[in-house]
Design an enzyme around this catalytic site. Structure first.
Site, PDB file in Angstrom:
ATOM      1  N   CYS A  63      -5.106   1.337  -5.889  1.00 41.16           N
ATOM      2  CA  CYS A  63      -4.752   1.574  -4.362  1.00 41.16           C
ATOM      3  C   CYS A  63      -4.380   3.170  -4.141  1.00 41.16           C
ATOM      4  O   CYS A  63      -4.844   3.532  -3.090  1.00 41.16           O
ATOM      5  CB  CYS A  63      -3.207   0.912  -4.096  1.00 41.16           C
ATOM      6  SG  CYS A  63      -1.931   1.336  -5.366  1.00 41.16           S
ATOM      7  N   HIS A 117       2.647   0.967  -5.296  1.00 39.54           N
ATOM      8  CA  HIS A 117       1.767   0.401  -4.269  1.00 39.54           C
ATOM      9  C   HIS A 117       1.644   1.678  -3.319  1.00 39.54           C
ATOM     10  O   HIS A 117       2.593   2.469  -3.157  1.00 39.54           O
ATOM     11  CB  HIS A 117       2.204  -0.697  -3.588  1.00 39.54           C
ATOM     12  CG  HIS A 117       0.904  -1.453  -2.722  1.00 39.54           C
ATOM     13  ND1 HIS A 117      -0.351  -1.490  -3.312  1.00 39.54           N
ATOM     14  CD2 HIS A 117       0.911  -1.767  -1.437  1.00 39.54           C
ATOM     15  CE1 HIS A 117      -1.182  -2.045  -2.274  1.00 39.54           C
ATOM     16  NE2 HIS A 117      -0.526  -2.355  -1.139  1.00 39.54           N
ATOM     17  N   ASP A 138      -3.703  -1.053   4.678  1.00 37.06           N
ATOM     18  CA  ASP A 138      -3.153  -1.615   3.245  1.00 37.06           C
ATOM     19  C   ASP A 138      -4.546  -2.547   2.985  1.00 37.06           C
ATOM     20  O   ASP A 138      -4.618  -3.853   3.593  1.00 37.06           O
ATOM     21  CB  ASP A 138      -2.053  -2.386   3.244  1.00 37.06           C
ATOM     22  CG  ASP A 138      -1.732  -2.741   2.077  1.00 37.06           C
ATOM     23  OD1 ASP A 138      -2.503  -2.574   1.024  1.00 37.06           O
ATOM     24  OD2 ASP A 138      -0.629  -3.400   1.807  1.00 37.06           O
TER      25      ASP A 138
END
Length: 283
Positions: A63, A117, A138
């Site tokens: 990520c 994250h 996201d």
């Protein structure tokens, strides 16, 4: 990005509750009621960024690099005139970070316990009372639409009404997009124990990165008491003067090499949706 999948949500003051269809019967109805107004109002925003997931490069479990590539694309787009672009690292002191509505989940609620994250936040420079304050990108969320209004994203992904145990209380590292592009680097050594395929692009080294692996300075998040006190003072001074203190915190974010770490309650205040039910649970 490594992650831990679990079927248990660690709540404060009671035994861990198993996330299951039965759990959704007990809690999701009240949760949907709490988020219904933000969900419906966000649908009428008049300044919707026009993107789809397919517009951006993606590598599963990376990520931080996905967001790097995403910010590269955003900063070259016309919308950068209207939005401030931030990279947001979400983690905890224990590196156990509970989030909902995640594609990697094995439960109906999309519950995942990540070690950390990373998301991208587009903050509107000029805010109107009738519009959402910004949008989240996201690439691992299941929430629609994409990009997602920040209030809808926070309510469904964070579920701030749930009283988490201390070790699972989330912290947020807020980094200006341009700073992140210049300073971030990763040799991917933190993924050496993972079976996940590496991204197809070369390892990233920002033009101002101190070495080839500054990722640890971003992903390991600890709340410094002096920084926390300073941020609280900025908010309080803003409130006393009739403002929110948000502008002062935003300036501080831009001054720090690796951004600023915020408690969840302060993060929600900074993005302008402190009406979320945070319960001041990070006190």
């Amino acid at each position: 990005m490594l992650y831990l999948l679990t079927n248990y949500l660690p709540l404060q003051g009671r035994k861990d509750i198993k996330i299951s269809p039965q759990y959704s019967v007990l809690t999701m109805s009240s949760f949907e009621e709490a988020t219904a107004s933000s969900s419906s109002s966000s649908q009428v925003s008049h300044a919707w960024p026009s993107f789809s997931r397919g517009d951006f490069e993606y590598a599963s479990c990376y990520c931080e690099e996905n967001c790097y590539k995403l910010i590269e694309r955003l900063l070259s787009a016309p919308l950068s005139i209207d939005y401030e672009i931030y990279c947001i690292f979400i983690s905890t002191d224990s590196s156990k970070t509970p989030l909902f509505c995640q594609q990697a989940a094995q439960t109906e609620e999309g519950f995942v316990m990540w070690d950390y994250h990373v998301i991208v936040f587009l903050s509107k420079k000029d805010r109107n009372d009738d519009d959402d304050v910004g949008f989240v990108l996201d690439l691992d969320t299941t929430i629609q639409p994409f990009p997602c209004p920040i209030s809808l994203y926070c309510n469904r992904t964070l579920r701030p009404e749930l009283p988490l145990k201390a070790e699972y209380q989330r912290l947020y590292r807020v980094v200006p997009g341009r700073t992140y592009l210049n300073s971030f680097s990763s040799d991917r050594s933190h993924m050496k124990e993972s079976n996940t395929l590496a991204p197809p692009w070369p390892c990233i080294v920002g033009i101002e990165a101190k070495d080839d692996n500054t990722i640890d300075s971003y992903r390991y998040i600890t709340l410094k008491e002096e920084s926390s006190s300073r941020l609280v003072e900025l908010f309080e001074n803003g409130n006393r003067s009739g403002g929110s203190g948000r502008g002062r915190v935003t300036s501080l974010v831009g001054e720090e090499e690796f951004g600023v770490v915020l408690r969840e309650v302060d993060f929600l205040r900074w993005i302008g949706i402190d009406g979320c039910n945070s319960q001041d649970m990070l006190q």
